[in-house]
Write an enzyme that holds these catalytic residues in place. Structure first.
Site, PDB file in Angstrom:
ATOM      1  N   HIS A   1      -9.598  15.998   9.770  1.00 20.35           N
ATOM      2  CA  HIS A   1      -9.443  17.458   9.706  1.00 20.35           C
ATOM      3  C   HIS A   1      -8.105  17.943  10.251  1.00 20.35           C
ATOM      4  CE1 HIS A   1     -13.330  17.824   8.029  1.00 20.35           C
ATOM      5  NE2 HIS A   1     -13.431  19.117   8.237  1.00 20.35           N
TER       6      HIS A   1
ATOM      7  N   ARG B   1       0.843  -1.202   0.000  1.00 21.73           N
ATOM      8  CA  ARG B   1       0.000   0.000   0.000  1.00 21.73           C
ATOM      9  C   ARG B   1       0.876   1.249   0.000  1.00 21.73           C
ATOM     10  NH1 ARG B   1      -4.990  -0.942  -1.822  1.00 21.73           N
ATOM     11  NH2 ARG B   1      -6.478  -1.648  -0.269  1.00 21.73           N
TER      12      ARG B   1
ATOM     13  N   TYR C   1     -12.106  12.061   0.533  1.00 20.59           N
ATOM     14  CA  TYR C   1     -12.569  11.912   1.919  1.00 20.59           C
ATOM     15  C   TYR C   1     -13.743  12.832   2.229  1.00 20.59           C
ATOM     16  CZ  TYR C   1     -10.705   9.051   5.772  1.00 20.59           C
ATOM     17  OH  TYR C   1     -10.467   8.048   6.682  1.00 20.59           O
TER      18      TYR C   1
HETATM   19 MN1  MNH Z   1     -17.329  18.625   5.812  1.00 25.31          MN
HETATM   20  C1  MNH Z   1     -15.070  20.632   4.274  1.00 25.31           C
HETATM   21  C2  MNH Z   1     -19.448  21.274   6.165  1.00 25.31           C
HETATM   22  C3  MNH Z   1     -19.422  16.707   7.689  1.00 25.31           C
HETATM   23  C4  MNH Z   1     -15.203  15.949   5.418  1.00 25.31           C
HETATM   24  N1  MNH Z   1     -17.279  20.562   5.303  1.00 25.31           N
HETATM   25  C5  MNH Z   1     -16.256  21.209   4.656  1.00 25.31           C
HETATM   26  C6  MNH Z   1     -16.611  22.574   4.444  1.00 25.31           C
HETATM   27  C7  MNH Z   1     -17.854  22.756   4.977  1.00 25.31           C
HETATM   28  C8  MNH Z   1     -18.261  21.496   5.526  1.00 25.31           C
HETATM   29  C9  MNH Z   1     -18.669  24.047   4.992  1.00 25.31           C
HETATM   30  C10 MNH Z   1     -15.778  23.628   3.740  1.00 25.31           C
HETATM   31  C11 MNH Z   1     -15.571  23.264   2.304  1.00 25.31           C
HETATM   32  C12 MNH Z   1     -16.164  24.153   1.260  1.00 25.31           C
HETATM   33  O1  MNH Z   1     -16.838  25.129   1.580  1.00 25.31           O
HETATM   34  O2  MNH Z   1     -15.941  23.808   0.075  1.00 25.31           O
HETATM   35  N2  MNH Z   1     -19.099  18.928   6.775  1.00 25.31           N
HETATM   36  C13 MNH Z   1     -19.832  20.087   6.775  1.00 25.31           C
HETATM   37  C14 MNH Z   1     -21.068  19.902   7.516  1.00 25.31           C
HETATM   38  C15 MNH Z   1     -21.051  18.604   7.951  1.00 25.31           C
HETATM   39  C16 MNH Z   1     -19.808  18.000   7.478  1.00 25.31           C
HETATM   40  C17 MNH Z   1     -22.133  20.971   7.711  1.00 25.31           C
HETATM   41  C18 MNH Z   1     -22.060  17.838   8.736  1.00 25.31           C
HETATM   42  C19 MNH Z   1     -23.282  18.198   8.951  1.00 25.31           C
HETATM   43  N3  MNH Z   1     -17.306  16.673   6.459  1.00 25.31           N
HETATM   44  C20 MNH Z   1     -18.282  16.075   7.199  1.00 25.31           C
HETATM   45  C21 MNH Z   1     -17.931  14.698   7.382  1.00 25.31           C
HETATM   46  C22 MNH Z   1     -16.741  14.481   6.734  1.00 25.31           C
HETATM   47  C23 MNH Z   1     -16.356  15.732   6.160  1.00 25.31           C
HETATM   48  C24 MNH Z   1     -18.755  13.688   8.157  1.00 25.31           C
HETATM   49  C25 MNH Z   1     -15.898  13.249   6.587  1.00 25.31           C
HETATM   50  C26 MNH Z   1     -15.949  12.205   7.287  1.00 25.31           C
HETATM   51  N4  MNH Z   1     -15.465  18.312   4.974  1.00 25.31           N
HETATM   52  C27 MNH Z   1     -14.770  17.141   4.940  1.00 25.31           C
HETATM   53  C28 MNH Z   1     -13.494  17.370   4.318  1.00 25.31           C
HETATM   54  C29 MNH Z   1     -13.446  18.724   4.001  1.00 25.31           C
HETATM   55  C30 MNH Z   1     -14.713  19.296   4.424  1.00 25.31           C
HETATM   56  C31 MNH Z   1     -12.422  16.330   4.105  1.00 25.31           C
HETATM   57  C32 MNH Z   1     -12.293  19.509   3.378  1.00 25.31           C
HETATM   58  C33 MNH Z   1     -11.561  20.234   4.466  1.00 25.31           C
HETATM   59  C34 MNH Z   1     -10.487  21.099   3.960  1.00 25.31           C
HETATM   60  O3  MNH Z   1      -9.913  20.785   2.928  1.00 25.31           O
HETATM   61  O4  MNH Z   1     -10.184  22.121   4.602  1.00 25.31           O
END
Ligand code: MNH
Length: 473
Positions: free
Chosen positions: A95, A8, A272
């Site tokens: 994160h 891997r 992810y």
């Molecule tokens: Mn999520 C980035 C909202 C649950 C993985 N998430 C973001 C962003 C927001 C966001 C807003 C910013 C990205 C953008 O504006 O393009 N996330 C949520 C919300 C929930 C959520 C409101 C639940 C409800 N997120 C999750 C879960 C996972 C996840 C569960 C994975 C297991 N999210 C991500 C990843 C990013 C992201 C990975 C990218 C982060 C980064 O690159 O800074």
């Protein structure tokens, strides 16, 4: 296990070969860590189509794609029985290294390119110092309702991303600026801080002569070790659903061709984006909260108490990672992810399949395993399977039998995960020994860490509920 680590790990370029600035290798790829690396170089700008030589001149509207293929109509539960404790673990853990610097653009990042526990201790020394008590190595915490919790921003001036309407009394100061977003993230942040302070107590008994600094630094290494142990043996074990016991044994790589260095790729980050794993609602000791009720409400954990909140997450079924399963609060993230893939000039989904030794899909039916979704996808991409974009393919791909994800998530995620976890400095021969962790006692905490212990040793004196990444049967 050694073969898994090696095979891997070898799929990942180390040192990295590409970033999003050039479609060829540069020295800057190596030296400029402000960029995410890339598994495949961007499509050259002088190519005839956005995907190179395949696909249309103009890609379908990203909003239309998410509305047609991703918007949740009816909640689809995850079929391996995964719960919300798992969903929040995934989000919380990743994160620490998926940190896009949106101000500069989707190709840039502000993290440390790996498992560095910066989500617990902060992005830099300044934040770390603000979180510390400077007594007995411990992090500063406060008691509320008879339990210990992180401090508030009004007492510890850490930059967090609370919207203006969030009241001062629930603006907690955490290692990651975004962890006030969801109670599940606040839960993990708190549990790890309690664990850090618990480890400090253990180390102080072993080394009564140690000062605050040494206790803090050593406990931090123990927390890093525990994190990797739990990720490999509880988290990845659950998510892979392998009929094979995964183990965290850094010594298996001593003397092998393996670099203790890591770079996060933009594609790993996009892959992810597991937003479909978020359920529609959460039941905590009889109260039902929708996703909306959860947003920026860390106080919900305190109100119900850590034990009851954790119990609620354990019994709450996660969503399935599949088409038509993004809740309305995450749909815009999916749309932005597709758009970022275009800005970064990603190659096609099938190109990424080939990069990771998977056969390219020939038909939409084969990709999706669902006639209706195949038809919708085919219509969007003008009947051309080679035109399917990376993130869209990731979301609509059929899951492998008895698995939570499709083959592309597994075959990309596996290598990046193994490489990222085993390249932490504590995995090297020089670090991986008792003295690094304060002696046999600390080394033992790392080597025997489990998800269950992480919670049960930090829930106070109450009985410990069942702790697992799936809903108890
Ligand atoms: Mn999520 C980035 C909202 C649950 C993985 N998430 C973001 C962003 C927001 C966001 C807003 C910013 C990205 C953008 O504006 O393009 N996330 C949520 C919300 C929930 C959520 C409101 C639940 C409800 N997120 C999750 C879960 C996972 C996840 C569960 C994975 C297991 N999210 C991500 C990843 C990013 C992201 C990975 C990218 C982060 C980064 O690159 O800074």
């Amino acid at each position: 296990m050694k073969r898994i680590y090696l095979i891997r790990g070898a799929m990942v370029d180390s040192p990295p070969l590409f970033n999003s600035e050039h479609d060829y290798t540069t020295y800057d790829v190596y030296s400029n860590t402000s960029y995410f690396a890339r598994a495949l170089p961007p499509v050259p700008r002088d190519c005839p189509t956005p995907l190179g030589v395949v696909g249309p001149k103009e890609l379908p509207d990203a909003n239309l794609i998410v509305q047609t293929l991703m918007k949740r109509t009816q909640f689809k539960p995850e079929t391996m029985g995964s719960n919300a404790l798992f969903t929040f673990f995934a989000q919380h853990f990743t994160h620490q290294f998926f940190k896009t610097d949106f101000r500069r653009g989707p190709g840039f990042q502000w993290g440390g390119h790996g498992v560095d526990v910066s989500h617990v201790y902060g992005k830099d020394k300044h934040v770390e110092n603000l979180l510390r008590s400077f007594t007995d190595g411990k992090l500063k915490m406060q008691t509320m309702n008879g339990e210990t919790w992180p401090m508030l921003v009004k007492d510890v001036d850490i930059q967090m991303t609370y919207p203006p309407n969030v009241p001062e009394e629930i603006r907690f100061a955490l290692g990651h600026k975004d962890f006030g977003l969801l109670p599940g993230l606040f839960m993990y942040a708190t549990i790890w801080m309690r664990e850090h302070n618990r480890v400090c107590d253990v180390l102080k008994v072993e080394h009564p002569e140690w000062d605050d600094e040494r206790l803090f630094q050593t406990a931090k290494l123990v927390i890093l070790g525990e994190t990797i142990k739990i990720v490999v043996e509880d988290y990845v074990q659950h998510l892979s659903n392998y009929n094979f016991k995964l183990t965290f044994k850094p010594e298996l790589l001593f003397g092998e061709a393996h670099q203790y260095s890591n770079r996060i790729t933009a594609e790993f980050n996009h892959m992810y984006h597991w937003h479909p794993l978020m359920p529609e609602e959460f039941n905590i000791s009889g109260t039902t909260y929708g996703v909306k009720d959860f947003l920026f409400r860390p106080d919900i954990v305190i109100k119900h108490g850590m034990r009851n909140f954790v119990d609620g997450m354990v019994h709450q079924r996660a969503g399935a990672f599949t088409h038509h399963n993004h809740n309305q609060y995450t749909l815009h993230v999916a749309k932005e992810t597709i758009e970022h893939g275009r800005t970064l000039r990603y190659q096609s989904f099938n190109q990424y399949r080939k990069r990771f030794s998977l056969p390219p899909y020939k038909t939409f039916e084969d990709l999706t395993g669902d006639e209706e979704v195949a038809l919708q996808l085919s219509e969007l991409y003008g009947g051309d399977i080679e035109a399917v974009e990376f993130y869209v393919g990731i979301v609509v791909e059929k899951t492998r039998p008895k698995a939570m994800f499709g083959s592309t998530v597994i075959e990309l995620g596996g290598p990046f995960s193994v490489k990222g976890l085993l390249s932490a400095p504590i995995c090297s021969r020089q670090y991986w020994r008792p003295s690094t962790f304060g002696g046999e006692v600390g080394f033992d905490i790392v080597k025997t860490a489990t998800l269950e212990k992480l919670f049960c040793q930090n829930l106070g004196e109450s009985d410990c509920p069942t702790i697992a990444f799936k809903v108890p049967s």
